[in-house]
Write an enzyme that holds these catalytic residues in place. Sequence first.
Site, mmCIF file in Angstrom:
data_model
loop_
_atom_site.group_PDB
_atom_site.id
_atom_site.type_symbol
_atom_site.label_atom_id
_atom_site.label_comp_id
_atom_site.label_asym_id
_atom_site.label_seq_id
_atom_site.Cartn_x
_atom_site.Cartn_y
_atom_site.Cartn_z
ATOM 1 N N ILE A 158 0.831 -1.197 0.000
ATOM 2 C CA ILE A 158 0.000 0.000 0.000
ATOM 3 C C ILE A 158 0.869 1.250 0.000
ATOM 4 O O ILE A 158 0.566 2.238 -0.679
ATOM 5 C CB ILE A 158 -0.931 0.014 1.237
ATOM 6 N N GLU A 159 1.944 1.230 0.754
ATOM 7 C CA GLU A 159 2.764 2.422 0.932
ATOM 8 C C GLU A 159 3.591 2.757 -0.308
ATOM 9 O O GLU A 159 3.653 3.909 -0.721
ATOM 10 C CB GLU A 159 3.702 2.233 2.134
ATOM 11 N N SER A 160 4.258 1.765 -0.879
ATOM 12 C CA SER A 160 5.250 2.057 -1.923
ATOM 13 C C SER A 160 5.265 1.047 -3.046
ATOM 14 O O SER A 160 6.149 1.130 -3.907
ATOM 15 C CB SER A 160 6.646 2.098 -1.284
#
Length: 555
Positions: A158-160
Amino acid sequence: MTQDLSTAQRPRRPGARCLGALLLCLSLLAGCASTLPTPSSAPRTDAADSGPAAVSTVRGPSQRLPANVPLSEIAVAPVSAPAVTTLAAPADLWERIRRGLSMNDLDGDLVRQHEQWYLARPDYIQRMTERSSRYLFHIVEEIERRGLPMELALLPFIESAFNPAAVSSARAAGMWQFMPATGASFDLKQNVFRDDRRDVLASTRAALDYLEQLYGRFGDWHLALAAYNWGQGNVNRAITRNQRAGEPTGYLDLNMPAETRHYVPKLQAVKNIVANPQRYGATLPVIGNHPFFDTITVLRDMDVALIARLAEVSEADFRMLNPSLKQPVVMAAGTPTVLLPWDNATTFQRNLQSYNGPLASWTAWVVPHNMSPAEAAERMGMSEAELRSVNNIPPRMRLAAGSSLLVPRNGRLDRDVPAHVADNAALNLQPEVTTRRVVVKARKGDNVARLASRHGVSAVRVAEWNRLSVNSALKAGQSITLQLPQRAAAPAVAKGKAKAPAVQARSGAGKTTAKAGKASATRTAKAAKTTPTTKAAKAAKSTPAKTRVATGNKP
């Protein structure tokens, strides 16, 4: 009865009395030796209930129970079988992740929306999961060691998208997307030589520390994840607002930005696909349940190119596992370990033992005083273009004292970088063009903006220098202070020729006035009209108003 009494009163012989007493003592001793405490479960007999002696003692275990005492039936106690834990190893890393999923599921339209988004992009899922294969085993190991829910292993999706070199528009960096200030608070070093927010091991340690801290504060994983995305202060204030309004304080109940509102549903969508890819028609590339990389200790500074060559991997693959490195050299004092693919780590150790050449061709040099990049390059025996390129020095900037530069090793400078430089290196810059303070006279009809434009400076800065409003009108002849670029020294003036002053210059010691007279005033006015066309004015337009400071660990 009388007869019995008379018999008992008959005199006995002394020998008979002694013998009777001896027999009585022996019977008492035998009784004491054979008595036992009455067990609570022993069935009582009629004889035992008939006399006071039955309260404290009972016959020994050799005594047979009367035939009329029924035995209790043998009962089978109910036993609940414990849950059976399979001893079979997970088939792959996905199966290992599925076994550790333990967060409460979130359901709703947002989850369905993100499921459809991912499922409509199978190529994206393929690239993202293949990229994760380098790092996922280490993350799963750390999560299991800490006893955390395995959903956290999916958070970098989700983040990167599992890109450790990712940088957001808000300056968050790395696989776990740490902001500069948050990263610094978790001991992630950020300087001109490295950025630990991108380091695979350091950033994973910091992210799990942070998530554990957030869960300890909020007691709910969904709220902890919201705080990871939005900030714990914001989540805490949202909870307080709901509490004061008498409303629930769960994740779905809080008023939060759209990004945070979608954050946990997006993670839930990835979790659903990973937990049951067949149900969603998704295909996940196989990731073996074994380490991808090994950790190698670096005892001396080494060139990145040399490490890659000895390990027989490409430099690009080396940097994918060591994305925190900004320079072409690994500084042992700051980065004592590097990651290599598992099999290549053994190859590196073997080739290093037989290598006899130099380990590093670069080192760090701390600028002793303010100087130009050209002067620094000349001192270090390199071209100015190379110095600027290696150290990312922008045009028209000078080096401030204390700046750390990467320079080639030579006979005079041939040492490993010390720890205090490797951990705190900074590049401090200042404008290459210096300024001088001058005073000019406003013309009829001038205002701050018009005067500033005529002299090639910012109207806002002119207003600040003179404590005026940007829209202030100026009186004819009003003195206005400016900070103009310092022009290069003029060539020597031929004998007999005089210079016409363009402005009145005022220094800290006093004031230099223009020559009196009509001719001097005319020359001054003409010089003022031509000021914007001078090279100094053009340089002022392109010169930054503030000194650029490129240092790490600042939000």
